[in-house]
Write a protein that holds these residues in place. Structure first.
Motif, short mmCIF file in Angstrom:
data_model
loop_
_atom_site.label_atom_id
_atom_site.label_comp_id
_atom_site.label_asym_id
_atom_site.label_seq_id
_atom_site.Cartn_x
_atom_site.Cartn_y
_atom_site.Cartn_z
N UNK A 32 0.86 -1.18 0.00
CA UNK A 32 0.00 0.00 0.00
C UNK A 32 0.90 1.24 0.00
N UNK A 33 0.57 2.20 -0.86
CA UNK A 33 1.27 3.48 -0.87
C UNK A 33 0.30 4.57 -0.46
N UNK A 34 0.75 5.47 0.43
CA UNK A 34 -0.11 6.52 0.95
C UNK A 34 0.26 7.85 0.32
N UNK A 35 -0.77 8.68 0.10
CA UNK A 35 -0.55 10.01 -0.45
C UNK A 35 -0.43 11.05 0.64
N UNK A 36 -0.44 12.33 0.22
CA UNK A 36 -0.28 13.42 1.18
C UNK A 36 -1.51 13.63 2.04
N UNK A 37 -2.64 13.01 1.68
CA UNK A 37 -3.87 13.21 2.45
C UNK A 37 -3.92 12.34 3.71
N UNK A 38 -3.00 11.38 3.83
CA UNK A 38 -2.97 10.51 5.00
C UNK A 38 -1.56 9.97 5.15
N UNK A 39 -0.88 10.39 6.24
CA UNK A 39 0.50 9.97 6.47
C UNK A 39 0.58 9.16 7.76
N UNK A 40 0.44 7.84 7.66
CA UNK A 40 0.39 7.01 8.87
C UNK A 40 1.71 7.00 9.63
N UNK A 41 1.61 6.93 10.96
CA UNK A 41 2.78 6.87 11.83
C UNK A 41 2.87 5.55 12.59
N UNK A 42 1.74 4.82 12.68
CA UNK A 42 1.74 3.54 13.38
C UNK A 42 0.61 2.68 12.84
N UNK A 43 0.62 1.40 13.22
CA UNK A 43 -0.41 0.48 12.76
C UNK A 43 -0.54 -0.69 13.72
N UNK A 44 -1.66 -1.40 13.61
CA UNK A 44 -1.89 -2.65 14.33
C UNK A 44 -2.75 -3.53 13.46
N UNK A 45 -2.86 -4.81 13.83
CA UNK A 45 -3.68 -5.76 13.08
C UNK A 45 -4.70 -6.36 14.03
N UNK A 46 -5.98 -6.35 13.63
CA UNK A 46 -7.04 -6.92 14.45
C UNK A 46 -7.05 -8.44 14.33
N UNK A 47 -7.83 -9.10 15.17
CA UNK A 47 -7.92 -10.56 15.13
C UNK A 47 -8.42 -11.07 13.78
N UNK A 48 -9.22 -10.25 13.10
CA UNK A 48 -9.77 -10.64 11.79
C UNK A 48 -8.82 -10.34 10.64
#
Length: 310
Positions: A133-149
């Motif tokens: 996944x590549x993100x644009x200037x409208x959303x710059x993620x700094x962290x992430x997690x994964x749900x059980x699903x």
């Protein structure tokens, strides 16, 4: 109206014992996750430089926590966060690219040894990683997690605070603008109820409704200057583990964000020596419910602790 919680729920009911320090051989920031029977640690060099290359260390998930592989992450420029999905049997790395764009890399086929490739005479191994996944200037993620699903929960604080939820096929499920009270979100996880636990620097830790419009309740320490927000993880009972870097500790909250106990904290030795098992500035953690242990990344390295009920 947001409910601010500072009271205790029940008495401390867990015993925590130091178990081991993982053999990560370089200084810098460490981020951790687990997949199948292995603990994965990414070491990020201190210098944000094109010549500084991150490495991944793979350990057994039980004593003696033997180092299995050392991986050169030449495909990834500057990792920000690290997560895994048991349901998809996948690793995910959030990073900043050479072009300053943000990406998620995903491994290809971790199910067998053919997914590992030899580098330099077999002394190091590299993952087959692809830009997923590549993100644009409208959303710059700094962290992430994964749900059980297997859904990815991404956190961004620029250009505006928000969450995005992606499916295992990289499809965007939800885009959530966070309430005004959450000005600098740090990390978020999805609970088994479908709501979100979000850590941030204004209310520390809050429980957010599924649509993201309502802060159900929040937790912060008695001393409001001692922020308790940080990297989070939850167990099957939705208890929340918080890496409280500013106070050098890992704390446990119940599913309603009521205080339970300090699990791990810095204790200075009387003789003045550095305490190798101390938690200094813990900024990343992973709770391994199957083995009843927590892996904490901090200033003194990567430590494993067992967690048992009294």
């Amino acid at each position: 109206m947001t409910e601010i919680l500072k009271t205790e729920s029940d008495s401390s009911d867990m015993i925590v014992d130091f178990k081991a320090t993982l053999d990560v051989r370089k200084t810098g920031t460490n981020i951790v996750t687990k997949l199948r029977n292995d603990i994965f640690v990414i070491n990020v060099p201190e210098a944000h430089d094109i010549d500084c290359r991150s490495e991944m260390y793979v350990f057994e998930d039980r004593a003696p926590f033997r180092l299995l592989r050392q991986l050169d992450l030449k495909e990834v420029h500057f990792p920000l966060d690290f997560a895994s999905s048991e349901s998809e049997n996948s690793l995910y790395i959030l990073s900043i690219g050479h072009d300053e764009a943000r990406y998620i890399h995903r491994n290809v086929g971790l199910k067998d040894e053919s997914s590992w490739k030899l580098v330099k005479g077999g002394k190091k191994l590299g993952l087959n990683l692809v830009k997923w996944i590549e993100f644009g200037d409208d959303f710059k993620p700094k962290s992430m997690s994964v749900s059980k699903s297997g859904q990815l929960v991404m956190v961004s604080d620029e250009p505006s605070p928000g969450l995005r939820v992606y499916g295992p096929d990289a499809q965007l499920f939800r885009s959530i603008f966070l309430p005004r009270d959450i000005k600098r979100p740090l990390h978020a996880v999805e609970s088994s109820r479908g709501d979100f636990v979000v850590s941030h620097q204004t209310l520390a830790v809050c429980l957010l409704s599924r649509d993201g419009k309502t802060i159900i309740r929040s937790y912060r320490p008695e001393n409001d200057e001692q922020r308790s927000g940080g990297h989070l993880c939850v167990d099957s009972n939705d208890r929340v583990f918080v890496a409280d870097a500013y106070n050098h500790r890992v704390v446990l909250l119940d599913s309603n964000l009521l205080w339970k106990q300090v699990l791990i904290s810095t204790i200075e030795k009387k003789d003045g020596e550095n305490m190798k098992t101390a938690v200094r500035f813990p900024d990343n953690l992973y709770y391994d419910e199957a083995n009843k242990q927590i892996v904490v990344c901090g200033f003194y390295g990567v430590h494993v602790y067992t967690i048992m009920h009294k």
